[in-house]
Design an enzyme around this catalytic site. Structure first.
Site, PDB file in Angstrom:
ATOM      1  N   LYS A 154      39.068  31.600  44.830  1.00  0.00           N
ATOM      2  CA  LYS A 154      38.390  32.262  44.467  1.00  0.00           C
ATOM      3  C   LYS A 154      39.237  32.703  42.738  1.00  0.00           C
ATOM      4  CE  LYS A 154      37.361  36.164  42.562  1.00  0.00           C
ATOM      5  NZ  LYS A 154      37.045  35.474  41.243  1.00  0.00           N
ATOM      6  N   GLU A 229      49.293  41.086  46.825  1.00  0.00           N
ATOM      7  CA  GLU A 229      50.353  41.386  45.943  1.00  0.00           C
ATOM      8  C   GLU A 229      49.820  42.307  44.999  1.00  0.00           C
ATOM      9  OE1 GLU A 229      53.027  40.570  46.632  1.00  0.00           O
ATOM     10  OE2 GLU A 229      53.395  39.255  48.134  1.00  0.00           O
ATOM     11  N   CYS A 263      53.043  42.081  37.215  1.00  0.00           N
ATOM     12  CA  CYS A 263      53.332  43.086  38.526  1.00  0.00           C
ATOM     13  C   CYS A 263      54.700  43.685  38.099  1.00  0.00           C
ATOM     14  CB  CYS A 263      52.727  43.022  39.683  1.00  0.00           C
ATOM     15  SG  CYS A 263      52.974  41.209  40.290  1.00  0.00           S
ATOM     16  N   GLU A 356      50.275  52.094  36.467  1.00  0.00           N
ATOM     17  CA  GLU A 356      50.750  50.344  35.888  1.00  0.00           C
ATOM     18  C   GLU A 356      50.423  50.549  34.424  1.00  0.00           C
ATOM     19  OE1 GLU A 356      49.255  47.628  38.044  1.00  0.00           O
ATOM     20  OE2 GLU A 356      50.834  46.333  37.762  1.00  0.00           O
TER      21      GLU A 356
HETATM   22  P1  NDP Z   1      41.375  43.209  40.191  1.00  0.00           P
HETATM   23  O1  NDP Z   1      41.912  43.414  41.408  1.00  0.00           O
HETATM   24  O2  NDP Z   1      39.741  43.597  40.244  1.00  0.00           O
HETATM   25  O3  NDP Z   1      40.765  41.381  39.933  1.00  0.00           O
HETATM   26  C1  NDP Z   1      42.073  40.225  41.015  1.00  0.00           C
HETATM   27  C2  NDP Z   1      40.743  39.170  41.692  1.00  0.00           C
HETATM   28  O4  NDP Z   1      40.493  40.194  42.336  1.00  0.00           O
HETATM   29  C3  NDP Z   1      40.325  38.550  40.689  1.00  0.00           C
HETATM   30  O5  NDP Z   1      40.245  37.453  41.057  1.00  0.00           O
HETATM   31  C4  NDP Z   1      38.652  39.418  41.440  1.00  0.00           C
HETATM   32  O6  NDP Z   1      37.167  39.242  41.078  1.00  0.00           O
HETATM   33  C5  NDP Z   1      38.889  39.762  42.739  1.00  0.00           C
HETATM   34  N1  NDP Z   1      37.815  41.227  43.452  1.00  0.00           N
HETATM   35  C6  NDP Z   1      37.536  41.695  42.280  1.00  0.00           C
HETATM   36  N2  NDP Z   1      36.781  42.550  43.240  1.00  0.00           N
HETATM   37  C7  NDP Z   1      36.795  41.991  44.364  1.00  0.00           C
HETATM   38  C8  NDP Z   1      36.432  42.309  45.321  1.00  0.00           C
HETATM   39  N3  NDP Z   1      35.001  43.946  45.817  1.00  0.00           N
HETATM   40  N4  NDP Z   1      36.128  41.473  46.569  1.00  0.00           N
HETATM   41  C9  NDP Z   1      37.021  40.530  46.453  1.00  0.00           C
HETATM   42  N5  NDP Z   1      37.436  40.093  45.117  1.00  0.00           N
HETATM   43  C10 NDP Z   1      37.623  40.622  44.157  1.00  0.00           C
HETATM   44  O7  NDP Z   1      41.729  42.990  38.951  1.00  0.00           O
HETATM   45  P2  NDP Z   1      41.714  43.157  37.552  1.00  0.00           P
HETATM   46  O8  NDP Z   1      41.129  41.904  36.888  1.00  0.00           O
HETATM   47  O9  NDP Z   1      40.281  44.057  37.573  1.00  0.00           O
HETATM   48  O10 NDP Z   1      42.492  43.843  36.611  1.00  0.00           O
HETATM   49  C11 NDP Z   1      43.129  45.448  36.816  1.00  0.00           C
HETATM   50  C12 NDP Z   1      44.328  45.808  36.901  1.00  0.00           C
HETATM   51  O11 NDP Z   1      45.170  44.948  38.600  1.00  0.00           O
HETATM   52  C13 NDP Z   1      45.050  45.510  35.857  1.00  0.00           C
HETATM   53  O12 NDP Z   1      45.000  46.077  34.560  1.00  0.00           O
HETATM   54  C14 NDP Z   1      46.017  45.719  36.411  1.00  0.00           C
HETATM   55  O13 NDP Z   1      46.642  46.662  36.132  1.00  0.00           O
HETATM   56  C15 NDP Z   1      45.657  45.594  37.850  1.00  0.00           C
HETATM   57  N6  NDP Z   1      46.551  43.880  38.056  1.00  0.00           N
HETATM   58  C16 NDP Z   1      47.608  43.722  39.121  1.00  0.00           C
HETATM   59  C17 NDP Z   1      48.256  41.987  39.182  1.00  0.00           C
HETATM   60  C18 NDP Z   1      48.827  41.882  39.968  1.00  0.00           C
HETATM   61  O14 NDP Z   1      50.316  40.527  39.414  1.00  0.00           O
HETATM   62  N7  NDP Z   1      49.407  43.058  40.248  1.00  0.00           N
HETATM   63  C19 NDP Z   1      47.246  41.154  38.851  1.00  0.00           C
HETATM   64  C20 NDP Z   1      45.953  41.028  37.588  1.00  0.00           C
HETATM   65  C21 NDP Z   1      45.258  42.241  37.910  1.00  0.00           C
HETATM   66  P3  NDP Z   1      37.210  38.905  39.151  1.00  0.00           P
HETATM   67  O15 NDP Z   1      38.009  37.669  38.423  1.00  0.00           O
HETATM   68  O16 NDP Z   1      35.326  38.791  39.113  1.00  0.00           O
HETATM   69  O17 NDP Z   1      37.071  40.357  38.406  1.00  0.00           O
END
Ligand code: NDP
Length: 454
Positions: A154, A229, A263, A356
């Site tokens: 996904k 991660e 990250c 972060e």
């Molecule tokens: P999220 O953690 O919300 O999203 C990451 C993935 O998880 C997306 O595919 C998202 O789908 C999905 N997701 C969201 N909610 C659920 C759920 N309940 N069950 C299963 N899957 C889910 O990250 P954000 O995009 O909101 O980013 C917010 C913050 O997270 C950033 O500003 C950063 O601080 C951190 N982040 C860290 C990352 C890393 O590499 N460690 C990567 C991305 C974000 P959808 O696309 O619908 O939101």
């Protein structure tokens, strides 16, 4: 049918409209994966390896197309986007060597023979974030397929285009139907269904620590296997005896790569007090030289942030009156631009220092001695990455061992390679991706005793 609109973050123009899968469509994909499971597991190891190499070749033949999609969808500079597509190819090639090397053990026991097998874990649900849509997809898909598992990926709503194309390339390369599916949709719908459905045996999630925590709780209900991660707040520790020119020249890449939406971003620079001013003097021209602009240009080093909402979130860390020491540039006009920004001096309870930011904002703070540097680096719930700059080999090793993170670089700004392990300590995650041991995350060890006595 519900859809979502993919916007180009550099222009704010619509790039594509993508269907957003429902729970019923997620269930149908899981049923297809379940139907493909036995067949994929039984594909002879050499043949599975050949299919992964064919998949890698298909990606290799489409590097430019994939890079172009990522430029449009994510705003990544084109050179970086090419590297990301190449990383998918390389990771597929690396793990294509695995099917023929998934060896078990023979363990001496009385009265018979004891052997172990590495069995595929089952359907893998891969939940991918928007910051590195291609590499993070590849890091999960390649070892999972190599170990004999079907995968449902996904992608993030904002950045699904490269994943969709890579899914098509897998089919064109000859992977059987249902073995690798890409299912764009909302995290709360498709992601959640992958977590909740009993036929999905393993979740690989990269994203925010908050969502990671929810997913961990969801997986606990079925004792579902899980790799996480999550976030980071990594320290770049610069000792007085370091090559300050190199440390300062590379600090912008370490903090502002992918516009800081990384990250592993070294977003706290800790500098030994006696060289603190000198380091800032060296850092300023390096930050001002970062080429921020049109990601389609070959010489661009930093593109826009992913969305207007995310830019607001990043900007909130730098309110009026924030201690901005100096900044780089950013274009005017459409696009979610934010300039590389250096904060100094900052209070140690400033949210920009503690949390972060996930944007191009870095805080530079002084420290007195080695013990204080280690204590400051570890004063965070995260533990993903970091760097140590010193010419003292003993200190480099001592500090690298003492900093509680999963990936460190010494006298270098980067520590991620597909053939070495990647993952976090503390709240930065659970388990490891990449490297030779990643296969363990996608297999179960089966132990079989065979009696030989009459
Ligand atoms: P999220 O953690 O919300 O999203 C990451 C993935 O998880 C997306 O595919 C998202 O789908 C999905 N997701 C969201 N909610 C659920 C759920 N309940 N069950 C299963 N899957 C889910 O990250 P954000 O995009 O909101 O980013 C917010 C913050 O997270 C950033 O500003 C950063 O601080 C951190 N982040 C860290 C990352 C890393 O590499 N460690 C990567 C991305 C974000 P959808 O696309 O619908 O939101």
């Amino acid at each position: 049918m519900s859809t979502f609109t993919v916007l180009n973050p550099a222009t704010e123009q619509t790039v594509a409209t993508v269907p957003s899968a429902s729970v019923e469509e997620a269930d149908a994909a899981i049923a297809r994966a379940a139907a493909a499971r036995a067949g994929w597991r039984e594909v002879a190891p050499g043949e599975r390896a050949a299919l992964l190499r064919a998949f890698a070749d298909a990606v290799d033949a489409h590097i430019e197309e994939l890079a172009g999609l990522e430029v449009a969808c994510s705003g990544h500079p084109v050179g970086q986007a090419r590297w990301e597509a190449g990383n998918v190819r390389d990771v597929l090639r690396y793990y294509s060597a695995a099917p023929e090397r998934l060896c078990g053990k023979q363990i001496p026991v009385p009265g018979g023979v004891d052997v172990t097998f590495k069995e595929p874990v089952g359907i893998v649900g891969l939940i991918v974030p928007w910051n590195f849509p291609m590499p993070i997809l590849g890091w999960g898909v390649a070892p999972a397929l190599a170990a004999g598992n079907p995968v449902i990926a996904k992608p993030a709503e904002r950045t699904p285009l490269t994943a969709i194309r890579i899914g098509e390339l897998a089919l064109e390369a000859g992977l059987p139907e249902g073995v690798f599916q890409v299912l764009p949709g909302k995290g709360s719908v498709v992601g959640q269904r992958l977590v909740d459905h009993e036929a999905v045996r393993k979740i690989v999630f990269t994203g925010s620590t908050d969502v990671g925590r929810q997913i961990m709780a969801g997986c606990a209900r079925q004792v579902k296997r899980l790799t996480l991660e999550l976030g980071g707040k990594s320290a770049n520790i610069v000792f007085a005896d370091a090559d300050l020119e190199r440390a300062a020249a590379t600090a912008p890449v370490a903090a502002f790569d992918n516009a800081g939406q990384d990250c592993c971003a070294r977003s706290r620079i800790l500098v030994q007090r006696e060289v603190y001013q000198r380091f800032l003097e060296l850092l300023e021209p390096a930050v001002k030289a970062v080429a921020v602009g049109d990601p389609a240009r070959e010489d661009t080093e930093m593109g826009p942030l992913i969305s207007a909402e995310h830019r607001d979130r990043v900007a909130a860390y730098v309110p009026d009156g924030a201690p901005v020491a100096f900044r780089g540039s950013a274009p005017d006009g459409p696009g979610y631009w934010y300039p590389p920004t250096v904060l100094a001096p900052v209070r140690l309870d400033d949210p920009a220092y503690v949390e972060e930011v996930f944007g191009p904002v870095v805080a530079v703070v002084p420290f007195e001695d080695e013990a204080q540097a280690v204590a400051m680096a570890n004063d965070t719930p995260y533990g993903l990455s970091g760097s140590v700059w010193t010419r003292d080999v003993g200190r480099a090793i001592r500090v690298a061992r003492a900093v509680e993170t999963g990936n460190l670089s010494v006298n270098s700004h980067s520590s991620v390679r597909y053939w070495t392990p990647f993952g976090g300590f503390k709240q930065s995650g659970l388990g490891r991706e990449l490297g030779p041991d990643a296969l363990d995350a996608f297999t179960e060890t089966k132990n079989v005793f065979i009696a030989t006595e009459e």
